[in-house]
Design a protein around this motif. Sequence first.
Motif, PDB file in Angstrom:
ATOM      1  N   LYS A   1       0.810  -1.219   0.000  1.00  0.00           N
ATOM      2  CA  LYS A   1       0.000   0.000   0.000  1.00  0.00           C
ATOM      3  C   LYS A   1       0.842   1.267   0.000  1.00  0.00           C
ATOM      4  CE  LYS A   1      -0.688   0.070   5.004  1.00  0.00           C
ATOM      5  NZ  LYS A   1      -1.665  -0.056   6.083  1.00  0.00           N
ATOM      6  N   ASP A   2       2.120   1.175   0.397  1.00  0.00           N
ATOM      7  CA  ASP A   2       2.979   2.362   0.446  1.00  0.00           C
ATOM      8  C   ASP A   2       3.894   2.496  -0.769  1.00  0.00           C
ATOM      9  OD1 ASP A   2       4.657   0.245   1.047  1.00  0.00           O
ATOM     10  OD2 ASP A   2       5.606   1.213   2.755  1.00  0.00           O
TER      11      ASP A   2
ATOM     12  N   THR B   1      -7.479   1.720 -10.256  1.00  0.00           N
ATOM     13  CA  THR B   1      -7.909   2.134  -8.930  1.00  0.00           C
ATOM     14  C   THR B   1      -7.283   1.163  -7.931  1.00  0.00           C
ATOM     15  OG1 THR B   1      -9.931   0.827  -9.135  1.00  0.00           O
ATOM     16  CG2 THR B   1     -10.097   3.182  -9.665  1.00  0.00           C
ATOM     17  N   ILE B   2      -7.351   1.512  -6.665  1.00  0.00           N
ATOM     18  CA  ILE B   2      -6.758   0.680  -5.624  1.00  0.00           C
ATOM     19  C   ILE B   2      -7.859  -0.041  -4.858  1.00  0.00           C
ATOM     20  CG2 ILE B   2      -5.282   0.641  -3.583  1.00  0.00           C
ATOM     21  CD1 ILE B   2      -3.910   1.546  -6.259  1.00  0.00           C
ATOM     22  N   ALA B   3      -7.734  -1.365  -4.757  1.00  0.00           N
ATOM     23  CA  ALA B   3      -8.675  -2.180  -3.989  1.00  0.00           C
ATOM     24  C   ALA B   3      -7.991  -2.650  -2.706  1.00  0.00           C
ATOM     25  CB  ALA B   3      -9.136  -3.374  -4.809  1.00  0.00           C
ATOM     26  N   THR B   4      -8.669  -2.451  -1.599  1.00  0.00           N
ATOM     27  CA  THR B   4      -8.145  -2.880  -0.299  1.00  0.00           C
ATOM     28  C   THR B   4      -9.022  -3.946   0.346  1.00  0.00           C
ATOM     29  OG1 THR B   4      -9.332  -1.101   0.830  1.00  0.00           O
ATOM     30  CG2 THR B   4      -7.067  -0.635   0.123  1.00  0.00           C
TER      31      THR B   4
ATOM     32  N   VAL C   1      -8.278  -8.616  -2.568  1.00  0.00           N
ATOM     33  CA  VAL C   1      -6.865  -8.959  -2.389  1.00  0.00           C
ATOM     34  C   VAL C   1      -6.675 -10.467  -2.524  1.00  0.00           C
ATOM     35  CG1 VAL C   1      -4.917  -8.950  -0.774  1.00  0.00           C
ATOM     36  CG2 VAL C   1      -6.354  -6.904  -1.004  1.00  0.00           C
ATOM     37  N   ALA C   2      -7.548 -11.248  -1.902  1.00  0.00           N
ATOM     38  CA  ALA C   2      -7.446 -12.707  -1.980  1.00  0.00           C
ATOM     39  C   ALA C   2      -7.589 -13.206  -3.419  1.00  0.00           C
ATOM     40  CB  ALA C   2      -8.498 -13.359  -1.082  1.00  0.00           C
ATOM     41  N   GLU C   3      -8.520 -12.625  -4.163  1.00  0.00           N
ATOM     42  CA  GLU C   3      -8.690 -13.031  -5.567  1.00  0.00           C
ATOM     43  C   GLU C   3      -7.447 -12.698  -6.384  1.00  0.00           C
ATOM     44  OE1 GLU C   3     -10.441 -14.473  -9.146  1.00  0.00           O
ATOM     45  OE2 GLU C   3     -10.642 -14.941  -7.027  1.00  0.00           O
ATOM     46  N   ALA C   4      -6.885 -11.530  -6.158  1.00  0.00           N
ATOM     47  CA  ALA C   4      -5.668 -11.144  -6.880  1.00  0.00           C
ATOM     48  C   ALA C   4      -4.497 -12.051  -6.504  1.00  0.00           C
ATOM     49  CB  ALA C   4      -5.338  -9.688  -6.596  1.00  0.00           C
TER      50      ALA C   4
ATOM     51  N   ASP D   1       0.113  -5.530   4.425  1.00  0.00           N
ATOM     52  CA  ASP D   1       0.057  -4.231   3.762  1.00  0.00           C
ATOM     53  C   ASP D   1      -0.267  -4.344   2.276  1.00  0.00           C
ATOM     54  OD1 ASP D   1       0.629  -2.811   6.099  1.00  0.00           O
ATOM     55  OD2 ASP D   1       2.785  -3.047   5.798  1.00  0.00           O
ATOM     56  N   ARG D   2      -0.705  -5.520   1.845  1.00  0.00           N
ATOM     57  CA  ARG D   2      -0.974  -5.735   0.419  1.00  0.00           C
ATOM     58  C   ARG D   2      -2.280  -5.086  -0.007  1.00  0.00           C
ATOM     59  NH1 ARG D   2       0.313 -11.118  -0.547  1.00  0.00           N
ATOM     60  NH2 ARG D   2       2.345 -10.275  -1.083  1.00  0.00           N
ATOM     61  N   VAL D   3      -2.241  -4.489  -1.198  1.00  0.00           N
ATOM     62  CA  VAL D   3      -3.420  -3.957  -1.879  1.00  0.00           C
ATOM     63  C   VAL D   3      -3.356  -4.448  -3.321  1.00  0.00           C
ATOM     64  CG1 VAL D   3      -3.577  -1.907  -0.399  1.00  0.00           C
ATOM     65  CG2 VAL D   3      -2.277  -1.796  -2.546  1.00  0.00           C
TER      66      VAL D   3
END
Length: 133
Positions: free
Chosen positions: A55-56, A91-94, A99-102, A118-120
């Motif tokens: 995320k950073d 766009t960013i998904a949190t 996240v699990a699907e990605a 911290d994964r997005v």
Amino acid sequence: MAINPSQPSAGFLSFWREYHLCTLTTPRLDGTPHVVPVGATYDPQAGLARVITRKDSIKVANVLAAGPSGARVAVCQVDRGRWATLEGVATIATDPDAVAEAERRYAERYRTPDANPDRVVIEIALTSAMGRV
């Protein structure tokens, strides 16, 4: 060669299932391109490309800086004379499910990613594609 990203040829889709590192290009605040290596997955049924990241990261900051409507980006891969580019709005998904699907798709193409709280996901709503495969 222009390609409909929601109706790719079998060869184009197959190329995106092979193990290839990609580059992701996001716009910096000054408009210049920020290009970094990434692992990316392509989901024509959902009309998305996905990149998992921290995320950073700078790429996330670039997408967020574009505002809620997202940032125009491109993700590319090349293998000798074969190449493919997917373009769209990132766009960013949190959301944990996103996240699990990605992560699941990343594991299918590359390897199981290490756990990272911290994964997005950078989700790219695809608008166009091109390539020579």
